[in-house]
Design an enzyme around this catalytic site. Structure first.
Site, PDB file in Angstrom:
ATOM      1  N   ASP A   1     -29.167  54.777  21.763  1.00  0.00           N
ATOM      2  CA  ASP A   1     -27.786  54.761  22.190  1.00  0.00           C
ATOM      3  C   ASP A   1     -27.124  55.940  21.474  1.00  0.00           C
ATOM      4  OD1 ASP A   1     -25.180  53.590  22.907  1.00  0.00           O
ATOM      5  OD2 ASP A   1     -25.078  53.149  20.769  1.00  0.00           O
TER       6      ASP A   1
ATOM      7  N   ASP B   1     -26.075  49.896  18.655  1.00  0.00           N
ATOM      8  CA  ASP B   1     -25.135  49.312  17.703  1.00  0.00           C
ATOM      9  C   ASP B   1     -24.113  48.376  18.330  1.00  0.00           C
ATOM     10  OD1 ASP B   1     -23.871  51.459  19.052  1.00  0.00           O
ATOM     11  OD2 ASP B   1     -22.280  51.386  17.559  1.00  0.00           O
TER      12      ASP B   1
ATOM     13  N   ASP C   1     -25.034  46.586  23.727  1.00  0.00           N
ATOM     14  CA  ASP C   1     -26.439  46.951  23.528  1.00  0.00           C
ATOM     15  C   ASP C   1     -27.319  45.724  23.311  1.00  0.00           C
ATOM     16  OD1 ASP C   1     -25.924  49.687  23.671  1.00  0.00           O
ATOM     17  OD2 ASP C   1     -25.417  49.788  21.544  1.00  0.00           O
TER      18      ASP C   1
HETATM   19  P1  ADP Z   1     -22.304  54.443  24.176  1.00  0.00           P
HETATM   20  O1  ADP Z   1     -23.346  54.131  25.174  1.00  0.00           O
HETATM   21  O2  ADP Z   1     -22.198  55.919  23.954  1.00  0.00           O
HETATM   22  O3  ADP Z   1     -22.454  53.714  22.869  1.00  0.00           O
HETATM   23  P2  ADP Z   1     -20.403  52.587  25.423  1.00  0.00           P
HETATM   24  O4  ADP Z   1     -21.341  52.072  26.440  1.00  0.00           O
HETATM   25  O5  ADP Z   1     -19.965  51.687  24.335  1.00  0.00           O
HETATM   26  O6  ADP Z   1     -20.880  53.993  24.812  1.00  0.00           O
HETATM   27  O7  ADP Z   1     -19.092  53.104  26.164  1.00  0.00           O
HETATM   28  C1  ADP Z   1     -19.175  53.990  27.254  1.00  0.00           C
HETATM   29  C2  ADP Z   1     -17.858  54.644  27.589  1.00  0.00           C
HETATM   30  O8  ADP Z   1     -16.914  53.659  27.960  1.00  0.00           O
HETATM   31  C3  ADP Z   1     -17.228  55.364  26.437  1.00  0.00           C
HETATM   32  O9  ADP Z   1     -17.695  56.678  26.337  1.00  0.00           O
HETATM   33  C4  ADP Z   1     -15.758  55.311  26.792  1.00  0.00           C
HETATM   34  O10 ADP Z   1     -15.458  56.337  27.726  1.00  0.00           O
HETATM   35  C5  ADP Z   1     -15.606  53.992  27.501  1.00  0.00           C
HETATM   36  N1  ADP Z   1     -15.168  52.935  26.585  1.00  0.00           N
HETATM   37  C6  ADP Z   1     -15.874  51.866  26.142  1.00  0.00           C
HETATM   38  N2  ADP Z   1     -15.142  51.079  25.348  1.00  0.00           N
HETATM   39  C7  ADP Z   1     -13.935  51.675  25.252  1.00  0.00           C
HETATM   40  C8  ADP Z   1     -12.722  51.354  24.553  1.00  0.00           C
HETATM   41  N3  ADP Z   1     -12.590  50.295  23.766  1.00  0.00           N
HETATM   42  N4  ADP Z   1     -11.685  52.183  24.717  1.00  0.00           N
HETATM   43  C9  ADP Z   1     -11.789  53.272  25.491  1.00  0.00           C
HETATM   44  N5  ADP Z   1     -12.874  53.628  26.157  1.00  0.00           N
HETATM   45  C10 ADP Z   1     -13.956  52.856  26.048  1.00  0.00           C
HETATM   46 MG    MG Z   2     -22.898  52.471  20.988  1.00  0.00          MG
END
Ligand code: ADP
Ligand code: MG
Length: 639
Positions: A340, A534, A538
């Site tokens: 991730d 994390d 996930d």
């Molecule tokens: P990653 O796979 O990089 O860990 P996530 O799956 O958690 O990222 O989130 C993917 C995308 O969703 C983020 O890049 C963001 O654009 C959006 N996102 C997720 N949670 C939030 C939040 N709490 N506030 C704003 N944007 C969010």
């Molecule tokens: Mg993450």
């Protein structure tokens, strides 16, 4: 490190050692008398000798006989106690074959050395267990709280969330919290294996289990003790031994099948060689007894679990928690690792790069809306946005918060509908978003269905992310993939910097699952697939992968719960280190299995009456010697 020190033994072990020493002394006296020919000179000398050797035999081995009897009574007779009992009773019984030499001395010796071996085993296991427990000695005994203007020590269980506690130098931080005042250095090594002290001051989060070294700290607690980091770790470690590796299960099943076969073969040797091949009864029985002594599988039964235990211990010393030996076994085979991005390869602490808003919109107001909407989210993005908002959060103004996994959040702030998130979230509400020329994660903000502007935030790469990726290649991981919900541009930039050729961007949480399933399907050979993550979203993927690895300090509870391995120091470079430990453990386990079986089979063959080279003494040293060597080898896993 296994130096047999009396003081390090527990009561039971000390008692057993004394018993063995008494038996050994008696045995030595009688053996000298025997060699000097004293018994031969006596009337009924053979029976006097019989009675004499029976004394040390029973002193040393009465518990083995009792256990074997217990097994027979409970219809589960086939274990090493039975093997030892039959073999030694048989050696004494040879006195009834007047034409052969008596073997009382060997009978007593087999039991004595067997008991020395078991004592050594239990000592080694105890020592390994203790060194893991020492490492895991992170549980605080008390917390200092102010009650009626006085500082009193209370049970950490009695501290509530939001209480202020005082942690003096030299004390362990009892609960997770935020420093309210004071400045100090924390020794985090018990948790993370990291020896560099961490400087903390007002406003910094501290984790329970660390030792406060230099200054007094006042800490406002953020969790109750039951949910503190310390408790979570202790639970993980306590449960670790329940999840046995396939190799371990194999060994216990093996012993259950193998023992009756060996007993059967011994009977066959004793009966068939005189009847079919014309060997004398006494020689045949003697061969059968040697066969039994050497066949004892204790070298494996003890050394294999001990190796896994040592491997888990070695890992936890480096801040890597392995939740069971089966995961160590699988980790050794991993050749595909999916990461991730946010919070795993990057710090997950975002800085605001720019705020873009149409002319009519106030930037501070835009940031204020975003911070309020994000106030209740644990996502690294949310935490960073709230942090970069300098004004005071008005929590009373926030209602109807809804987290949209992989997209963002929706909330009502001061009665306005606020959406904060990526283009996908805006798309759901039919709001058009402009392109942004900056590289970074973009948080679009919409208020009451109108586009309000966007905040560009950027994350920092973890310092050891590149090292982590390179180290994985060095240990032979073929495929490294980065999976992220973030924008294509950000993903490309991060992947490029780390030298990861394969990446997928703009993934919804369920898409990450699909990607990992594809990796699982397309693997060639036996290579395992690990996923490192994390976030809450996930968790399902962590469970689905062959090995799920979670970040322990930053990671969400759900991810830590779902993972098989937890990196307490959040350092992705620990993955390669864990793989190194896993492989070393498996190598030692395999060495022990091959070595023990090979030596035993050779001695067994030599014991057959047609060859007749093995003696009872060789059998004793074959069995005890192999056990001791296997245990010493297994203890290398701890290093
Ligand atoms: P990653 O796979 O990089 O860990 P996530 O799956 O958690 O990222 O989130 C993917 C995308 O969703 C983020 O890049 C963001 O654009 C959006 N996102 C997720 N949670 C939030 C939040 N709490 N506030 C704003 N944007 C969010
Ligand atoms: Mg993450």
């Amino acid at each position: 490190m296994v130096g047999l020190t009396f003081s390090a033994m527990n009561k039971k072990q000390k008692k057993k050692l004394k018993r063995i020493l008494v038996a050994l002394a008696l045995f030595a006296v009688f053996e000298v008398l025997e060699i000097a020919g004293v018994f031969d000179a006596l009337p009924y000398g053979v029976w006097v000798e019989f009675a004499a050797f029976l004394v040390p035999y029973l002193i040393a081995g009465h518990d083995v006989l009792a256990k074997a009897w217990h097994g027979i009574v409970h219809r589960q007779p086939f274990d090493e106690n039975l093997l030892m009992s039959i073999a030694t009773i048989g050696a004494f019984a040879l006195v009834f074959f007047p034409e052969t030499e008596p073997h009382m001395a060997e009978g007593a010796a087999v039991m004595l050395f067997y008991q020395v071996g078991t004592l050594f085993e239990s000592y080694a296991v105890g020592k390994t267990r203790k060194s893991i427990a020492d490492m895991m000695d992170i549980a605080p005994e008390f917390a200092n709280v102010m009650r009626d203007g006085e500082l009193v020590q209370v049970d950490p269980y009695d501290v509530a969330v939001g209480d202020e506690i005082v942690c003096k130098p030299g004390e362990r931080v009892p609960l997770d919290g935020v420093v309210v005042s004071g400045k100090s250095q924390l020794d985090t090594s018990a948790l993370t294996g990291e020896s560099v002290p961490r400087v903390v001051e007002e406003g910094v989060q501290v984790t329970s289990g660390c030792v406060n070294t230099t200054g007094k700290l006042v800490i406002r607690t953020t969790s109750v003790y039951e949910q503190s980091t310390v408790q979570r770790i202790l639970e993980l470690v306590e449960n670790a031994s329940e999840k046995k590796a396939r190799t371990e299960n194999f060994i216990s099943r093996f012993a259950r099948v193998y023992t009756p076969i060996v007993v059967g073969l011994a009977v066959l040797i004793a009966v068939a060689s005189p009847l079919l091949f014309g060997f004398s009864w006494s020689l045949s029985v003697q061969s059968a007894l040697i066969f039994l002594v050497v066949s004892c599988p204790c070298a494996l039964v003890i050394s294999v679990p001990l190796s896994f235990f040592g491997g888990i211990g070695a890992a936890s010393r480096k801040g890597i928690l392995v939740k069971g030996s089966s995961y160590l076994e699988t980790l050794a085979t991993v050749d595909t690792v999916a990461f991730d991005k946010t919070g795993t390869l990057t710090n997950g602490t975002f800085g605001v790069v720019a705020i873009h808003a149409p002319g009519s919109v106030d930037r501070d107001l835009l940031l204020s809306y975003a911070a309020h909407a994000e106030a209740y989210s644990d996502h690294p993005i949310a935490v960073s946005v709230v942090e970069s908002y300098s004004g005071e959060l008005d929590r009373a103004a926030i209602e109807e918060v809804e987290e949209r996994s992989g997209k963002g959040v929706a909330a009502r702030v001061n009665a306005h509908r606020v959406l904060v998130g990526n283009a996908a979230l805006m798309g759901e509400a039919d709001i058009d978003v402009p392109d942004c020329h900056l590289v970074g994660t973009i948080l679009h903000v919409a208020v009451d269905g109108e586009y309000y502007g966007h905040i560009v935030i950027a994350d920092m790469m973890k310092e050891n992310a590149k090292e982590a990726v390179d180290a994985l290649r060095d240990v032979g991981v073929r495929e490294i993939v980065m999976l992220t919900g973030d924008r294509e541009e950000v993903a490309a930039a991060v992947a490029g910097e780390l030298g990861i050729a394969e990446y997928r961007a703009q993934l919804m949480p369920q898409d990450k699952m699909t990607c990992v399933e594809e990796l699982l399907e397309h693997r060639d050979g036996r290579g395992g697939v690990a996923f490192v993550g994390d976030g809450i979203n996930d968790a399902p993927v962590l469970m689905r992968a062959d090995v799920g690895i979670a970040m322990g300090a930053m990671g969400s509870d759900a991810a830590i719960e779902a993972a098989d391995i937890v990196l307490m120091n959040d350092n992705p470079a620990s993955i390669a280190r864990a793989m190194g430990i896993a492989r070393k453990t498996m190598r030692i386990v395999r060495q022990n299995i091959v070595f023990a079986l090979a030596v035993k089979i050779v001695i067994m063959i030599l014991a057959l009456p047609m060859i007749g080279i093995s003696t009872m003494w060789l059998a004793v040293f074959g069995d005890v010697g192999v056990s001791v060597l296997a245990i010493l080898n297994a203890m290398r896993c701890l290093r």
